[in-house]
Write an enzyme that holds these catalytic residues in place. Structure first.
Site, PDB file in Angstrom:
ATOM      1  N   CYS A  41       3.084   5.393  -2.903  1.00  0.00           N
ATOM      2  CA  CYS A  41       3.904   5.225  -4.110  1.00  0.00           C
ATOM      3  C   CYS A  41       3.537   4.012  -4.953  1.00  0.00           C
ATOM      4  O   CYS A  41       3.098   4.150  -6.097  1.00  0.00           O
ATOM      5  CB  CYS A  41       5.380   5.152  -3.723  1.00  0.00           C
ATOM      6  SG  CYS A  41       6.017   6.681  -3.010  1.00  0.00           S
ATOM      7  N   GLY A  99       0.851  -1.183   0.000  1.00  0.00           N
ATOM      8  CA  GLY A  99       0.000   0.000   0.000  1.00  0.00           C
ATOM      9  C   GLY A  99       0.881   1.224   0.000  1.00  0.00           C
ATOM     10  O   GLY A  99       2.017   1.193  -0.451  1.00  0.00           O
TER      11      GLY A  99
END
Length: 436
Positions: A263, A260
């Site tokens: 980025c 998660g």
């Protein structure tokens, strides 16, 4: 050198602060007066270990400033860094560049002498060329160059990554722009840090390629974990066995509930979208995105199976809400998929996170937020570890058993093992380990 940084989000604030630590004079600009007022009182908008101390130190030394006045910030600035958000655009997954282009247009009005405009935000290949066109329509070409200087900062270790990076990538097409960037990073040259100078387009691709490759390692080991569970192997030993090969390396080979953060999810989607625009097949990265989305849903099913096939009417204790430890960032955290799925199956949720609960309250509904991990366990039918905070690595097993209604642990980060719970009668479920 004098630097202006547009944007005081994660990248802008950390980068500006670290540049001031190098000895440069840095002014960080943001449109939000409340954020600027808070920063001028040393109140951080994000949690990043050590950042508040470094901000205070450099503000005191008058090397670091915060303002809403872009004109004042850019006065005599030799470089201006664009560090605004590039969220995923709805519909196609491409990076939304409206904030980047708006920042460039505003900055153009205040460029009086030669300035290097540097993209620190993660942007698709070709963005630097578009920025160049925006500036060229407003300014004489002798007044600017456009460069790409992607960041490689890990949340929770960002200061270390900036001050002692494994490499710095600078995409600059003129000797003049390269000279400015060399001076900005001169302290790292002295430490013999590899500084790679490339074209703008190459630097833009490097950022996406790096994140996509790391995301690929995560999705790969998660698929190996599923196989290990079916055949009785241990994914942690598999990861060690392949990671000892120097061609592969052991980092990012930790099986879990999926990646998660700010980025990997948006950058992999943006890379696929860019490839689609150029009619280039991107089958591996596309599969990585699909595997990761399916992974989060599969983890909710794993928890339900560990609870006997149903969580209807059951209380589930969740430890960890952020996408990783040492940050308060909830963006694309697996908890945002897993918790609603459990609630939809009838479970009530009690959760704890050392730093992420304020943000989580804005994103998750109809659940109990607890002041400590043991409060969350009280009367719960199962304990689920979603984020591997250090606070959760040495929990009192006897106390856990006394508090839990049923001694069930679902450890989605593999920070425990059956041996750790031996003699206490726990049902332990890890990821990619022996069959449940």
């Amino acid at each position: 050198m004098k630097i202006a940084v547009i944007g005081t989000g994660y990248v802008g604030l950390v980068s500006g602060t670290c540049f001031s630590e190098f000895g440069h004079s840095v002014t960080c600009v943001d449109k939000d007066p409340r954020k600027i007022d808070a920063l001028n009182q040393n109140v951080m908008p994000i949690y990043e270990p050590g950042l508040d101390v470094m901000v205070a130190k450099n503000r005191s030394a008058r090397r670091l400033h915060f303002t809403t006045d872009l004109k004042a910030a850019m006065a005599e600035a030799e470089a201006v860094f664009i560090a605004v958000g590039t969220p995923s655009r709805r519909g196609d997954g491409q990076a939304d560049l409206q904030y980047v282009f708006a920042a460039v247009e505003e900055a153009a009005a205040y460029i009086q002498d030669y300035t290097v405009v540097v993209t620190k935000s993660t942007v698709p290949v070709g963005t630097g060329a578009k920025i160049n066109d925006i500036l060229a329509a407003r300014l004489d070409k002798s007044l600017f160059d456009v460069a790409s200087n992607p960041e490689f900062l890990r949340e929770g270790a960002a200061i270390e990554d900036f001050m002692r990076p494994n490499r710095v990538v600078c995409g600059a097409d003129t000797d003049r722009a390269q000279a400015v960037l060399k001076e900005l990073y001169r302290p790292l040259f002295l430490n013999e840090t590899p500084v790679l100078f490339t074209s703008r387009e190459t630097a833009e691709v490097i950022k996406y390629a790096a994140n996509a490759f790391l995301a690929t390692k995560i999705s790969f080991i998660n698929e190996m974990a599923d196989l290990c569970e079916k055949v009785g192997a241990d994914v942690q030993e598999v990861a060690k066995g392949i990671g000892l090969d120097s061609r592969i390396g052991g980092k990012f080979l930790h099986a879990g509930p999926g990646y998660g953060g700010s980025c990997f999810p948006k950058d992999t989607r943006a890379l696929v979208s860019t490839a689609d625009e150029h009619k280039v097949p991107m089958r591996i990265v596309r599969s990585v995105v699909e595997v990761n989305e399916e992974r989060k849903r599969a983890m909710a099913d794993k928890i339900i199976r560990a609870c006997g096939g149903s969580v209807d009417g059951k209380r589930i204790a969740i430890l960890g809400l952020t996408f990783k430890p040492n940050t308060d960032d909830m963006r694309e955290s697996p908890s945002l998929d897993i918790i609603p799925a459990l609630q939809a199956a009838g479970a009530s949720i009690a959760a704890h996170d050392p730093k992420g609960m304020d943000e989580a309250r804005e994103l998750l509904e109809n659940m109990e937020f607890c002041d400590d991990p043991y409060e969350a366990m009280k009367g719960a039918d199962a304990l689920v570890i979603l984020t591997e905070w250090n606070q959760y690595r040495a929990l009192d097993v006897g106390r856990m058993k006394d508090l839990l209604k049923a001694p069930v642990m679902v450890d989605l980060r593999n920070i425990y093992g059956r041996a750790d719970l031996a003699g206490e009668g726990f049902k332990y479920v890890g990821v990619g380990r022996c069959p449940e």
